[in-house]
Design an enzyme around this catalytic site. Structure first.
Site, PDB file in Angstrom:
ATOM      1  N   ASP A 127      29.874  46.388 -12.427  1.00  0.00           N
ATOM      2  CA  ASP A 127      30.503  47.171 -11.357  1.00  0.00           C
ATOM      3  C   ASP A 127      31.641  46.414 -10.688  1.00  0.00           C
ATOM      4  O   ASP A 127      32.516  47.015 -10.068  1.00  0.00           O
ATOM      5  CB  ASP A 127      29.463  47.580 -10.320  1.00  0.00           C
ATOM      6  CG  ASP A 127      28.503  48.603 -10.902  1.00  0.00           C
ATOM      7  OD1 ASP A 127      27.602  48.204 -11.655  1.00  0.00           O
ATOM      8  OD2 ASP A 127      28.698  49.804 -10.645  1.00  0.00           O
ATOM      9  N   GLY A 159      28.023  54.852 -12.546  1.00  0.00           N
ATOM     10  CA  GLY A 159      28.689  54.004 -13.522  1.00  0.00           C
ATOM     11  C   GLY A 159      30.093  53.727 -13.015  1.00  0.00           C
ATOM     12  O   GLY A 159      30.842  54.655 -12.696  1.00  0.00           O
TER      13      GLY A 159
END
Lengths: 383, 383
Positions: free
Chosen positions: A270, A47
Site C-alpha cells: 500500500d 487494494g
C-alpha cells in the site's frame, strides 16, 4: 473470465462489490465523489492501485456532476451499500449533493469538497493521494476552461490512469515472473490481484505472467483475517484462472515454510517509504519474518505510484485502525466473547532488510534501500 | 464464575460443549467410551489436559457400562452432537453398544475396544495416551477382581486425575506467575485455560495465579483460526475473571510486538518432546519466531504429563490434519471460494531454541534441552 474491477459504463463508475465475493459477483454504481469515498471506506473496492483508480474517477464524476454533464442523482448514490450491515461504526462520509440541476453551485468549491472527502476515505494506501494529486494537476492545467471542458479532461485522465494501471501490472508481471522457477510454490498474503487493481494484479499479476510464460506454479493463499481477502478474493481469482491454489489460515504460514512447502513469497503493498520499508495488509510482516528465518525469498510487487519518497521510513506511514466489528466475526456473524476489547490495525510495516526485492514496472530492485530507491526514481524522472 | 469443564454428575460424564461457546453454555452427557471419543474428536472438549481427563472418564464409563453398573443408554450417546452440523466429514467413531443388559458381553474385549476407540480420537495431545496408559495400569492392578469392582476403581482413578489436574495447574500457575512483572501485557495463543483442563488452566492458570498474587496483568488473545479458541474461549474466560483482555486476529501478533505492546508470551502445549521441542496449536511457532525477533520471553505452561520422553524431537510428533470445512468458514458460514484446495494442520512444532522456559508443576525449566528435561524427569521419578 476477465475481471473488470472498475469500469466506466453508461456515464457512471461501476465497481465490483468485493464485500460479497465470492458468494455473488455484482457491480455497484457511483455518481459522486462522496459515494466513491464511501465505496472506498466500506471496502466495496480495496487494494492500493484500485483505490487510486477509483479516486480518479471520483474526481471526474464530481466534475461531471457539478458541470451538470450528469443527470442529478436520484437516490442511487452508493447503491446497494445501505442493504449491507458491514462496518457501520464509522459514520458515512457525505457531501451536500447540490442536486436537481442547481446552476448556482460553485464548481471550484464543490471540487475542493470532492477532493477532501476522497482524501479522507482511507489513510494508508499512497495511491489514493497520488491519484488525487495527478487529477489536481490536470485540473490546474485546464483551470481557465469551462467546467464542462474540465470535466471531460478529468474523465479522460481517469480513463488513462485505469489503462496505465493494467499496462504497468503486465510489465511488472513479466519482471516478477522471471524470478519464479518452474514449479514454484508461491505464498501470498491478502489480495494483490486483478481485484486490487484495474485488472491483472500486482502480486497475482506476477503469477498470471508466470503462467502466461509457460511456467507451472502453484499458489498458497493466506486467508487474511479479518476481511478474508485471501479466502474470498485471491482464491477466487486463482480458481477462475485455473492456477492451482491452496488456502490456509494466516497462522499456518510458518508451518508450511517449516515443512519446506514454500519456495517464494510475493505480496503487494500500500505504500513503500524512501528507505524501502513496506506497508501492506496486516500480517505481511509476520510472513516476512518467517520467510527470512527459512531463507525463502520475499518479493513485493510495487508499481512506482506506490513509492512515497516524502516518507523517510515505515514508522511514519499512517496505519489505519478499522472498526472492531470486523474482528468480532465476519459480516453479521459474531463469535467473539462479549466484553472483550479489540484491536484492528489494518496494515503493518515490513522493514526493508526483510525484502528480497521490489518488483516494479522498471525492473526488480534487489535488497531495496535509500540509495537504490533514490536511483530508481531518478532514472524514471530523467527518462 | 468457576468453570467446570468436565464433571461427574448423576452417574455420567458431563462436558461443556465448547463448540457453541460463548453464544451458549451447555453441558452434554456421556455414557460410553465411544461417545466420549466422539466428543473429543468433534471438539466438544479440547485442550491436551482436558482431553486426558475426558479419556480417563471414557475408560471408567465403559467399565461401568460393561459391568452393568450403569443403566443401558437409550439414544442419549453424544447427546446434542447430532443437532450441530460441525466437522461432519470424518465418520463418527462407533462402538457396538452391547446395550439392554446383555450379560454375555465379555468385559475384557469390551474394555479393549473402549481403549482403542479413545486412542483413535485425536493424535497430537500426548495427555490422551498418558491418561489411557494410567487407566490401563490401574485396571491391570485389579484385573482379578470383579468387573464391578474394577469399574469402581477406574472411576475413582478418573476422579483423582481430574482433581490432580486442578492441583497441578495451581502449582504451575504459581511458578509461572513469578515470571510476570506487575503490569505485564501477556500474549497467548489458542485457549490453554480452565476450558482446556479440568479447571484453572495452564497458560491462563498462570494469569489467574498472577492476579491472585496481586499483580495487574493484561492479556492479548490471538483469535486462533480456524476454531477460534482465542476469540471464543480465552476471551470469554478472561472476561468472566475480570482480567483485561484484548482480542486480535492471528496475523496482528507481529504488529503488536513491533509496537512494543507485548511483554511476554505464555502458551500451553499438546506434547513436548525429549529435546524440548513443543507441539501446540497451529500458529504457536509463528508467535515464537516473532517473540525471538523482538526479544520477548516465550514461556510454555506444561504439566509433566505433557512431556513425552519417548519422542526424541518435534519432527516425530504426529500432527493432526483436520477437516477442510473448518478452514472454509466457521460453523455453517462458508466464505472461501469454491474449488480452492485447503490445508488444515491443527498443530505446529516450536523448536526448543525458541522457548525461554517450560513452566511445570516442579518449577520452571529455562532454555529447555535434552539434558535439562532428562534431569527434571529423573528428579520427579526419584522423589
Amino acid at each position: 473470465m476477465k475481471v473488470e474491477t472498475l469500469r466506466w459504463f453508461n456515464n457512471r463508475l461501476e465497481m465490483v462489490d468485493q464485500r460479497i465475493l465470492p458468494a455473488a459477483f455484482e457491480y455497484l454504481s457511483y455518481y459522486t465523489a462522496a459515494s466513491v469515498a464511501e465505496g472506498i471506506r466500506s471496502m466495496v473496492v480495496r487494494g492500493a492501485p484500485a483505490i487510486g483508480v477509483a479516486a480518479a474517477y471520483g474526481v471526474a464524476l464530481e466534475a461531471l456532476r457539478l458541470s451538470q454533464l450528469l443527470p442529478p442523482c436520484r437516490g442511487k448514490v452508493g447503491m446497494g451499500v445501505e442493504s449491507l450491515s458491514l462496518d457501520t461504526s464509522t459514520p458515512s462520509l457525505t457531501l451536500p449533493l447540490h442536486g436537481g440541476g442547481d446552476s448556482s453551485v460553485d464548481f471550484k468549491t464543490g471540487m475542493e469538497a470532492g477532493f477532501t472527502v476522497l482524501a479522507a476515505s482511507r489513510p494508508t494506501a499512497v495511491n489514493l493521494f497520488w491519484a488525487l494529486q495527478r487529477m489536481r494537476k490536470v485540473w490546474e492545467g485546464v483551470a481557465t476552461q469551462s467546467p464542462q471542458e474540465i470535466a471531460q479532461r478529468l474523465l479522460a485522465e481517469a480513463h488513462e490512469i485505469l489503462a496505465e494501471d493494467i499496462r504497468i501490472n503486465k510489465t511488472m508481471g513479466a519482471h516478477g515472473a522471471a524470478l519464479l522457477k518452474d514449479g514454484a510454490r508461491v505464498l501470498t498474503h491478502c489480495n494483490a490481484g486483478a481485484l486490487a487493481t484495474a485488472g491483472w494484479g500486482t502480486a497475482l499479476g506476477v503469477f498470471r505472467s508466470a503462467v502466461e510464460a509457460g511456467k507451472k506454479i502453484s499458489v498458497i493463499a493466506d486467508e487474511t483475517r479479518p476481511f478474508l481477502q485471501g479466502a474470498r478474493l485471491t482464491a477466487w481469482e486463482m480458481v477462475q484462472e485455473n492456477i492451482p491454489v491452496t488456502l490456509i489460515t494466516d497462522n499456518m504460514a510458518g508451518y508450511m515454510m517449516a515443512q519446506g512447502e514454500v519456495d517464494a513469497v510475493v505480496v503487494g503493498t500500500d505504500r513503500v517509504a524512501a528507505n524501502g520499508d513496506v506497508a501492506n495488509k496486516i500480517g505481511t510482516y509476520m510472513v516476512a519474518v518467517l520467510a527470512k528465518r527459512h531463507n525463502i525469498p520475499f518479493y513485493v510487487a510495487c508499481p512506482l505510484s506506490t513509492i512515497d519518497l516524502s516518507i523517510a521510513s515505515g514508522k511514519d506511514i499512517p496505519i489505519e485502525e478499522r472498526s472492531a466489528d470486523e474482528v468480532k466475526g465476519f459480516r453479521d456473524t459474531h463469535w467473539a466473547a462479549e466484553g472483550v476489547k479489540i484491536r484492528n490495525p489494518s496494515f503493518d510495516v515490513t522493514p526493508a532488510e526483510l525484502v528480497t526485492g521490489l518488483i516494479t514496472e522498471r525492473g526488480v530492485v534487489l535488497q531495496p534501500d535509500v540509495q537504490s530507491i533514490r536511483k530508481l526514481m531518478a532514472d524514471v524522472a530523467s527518462s
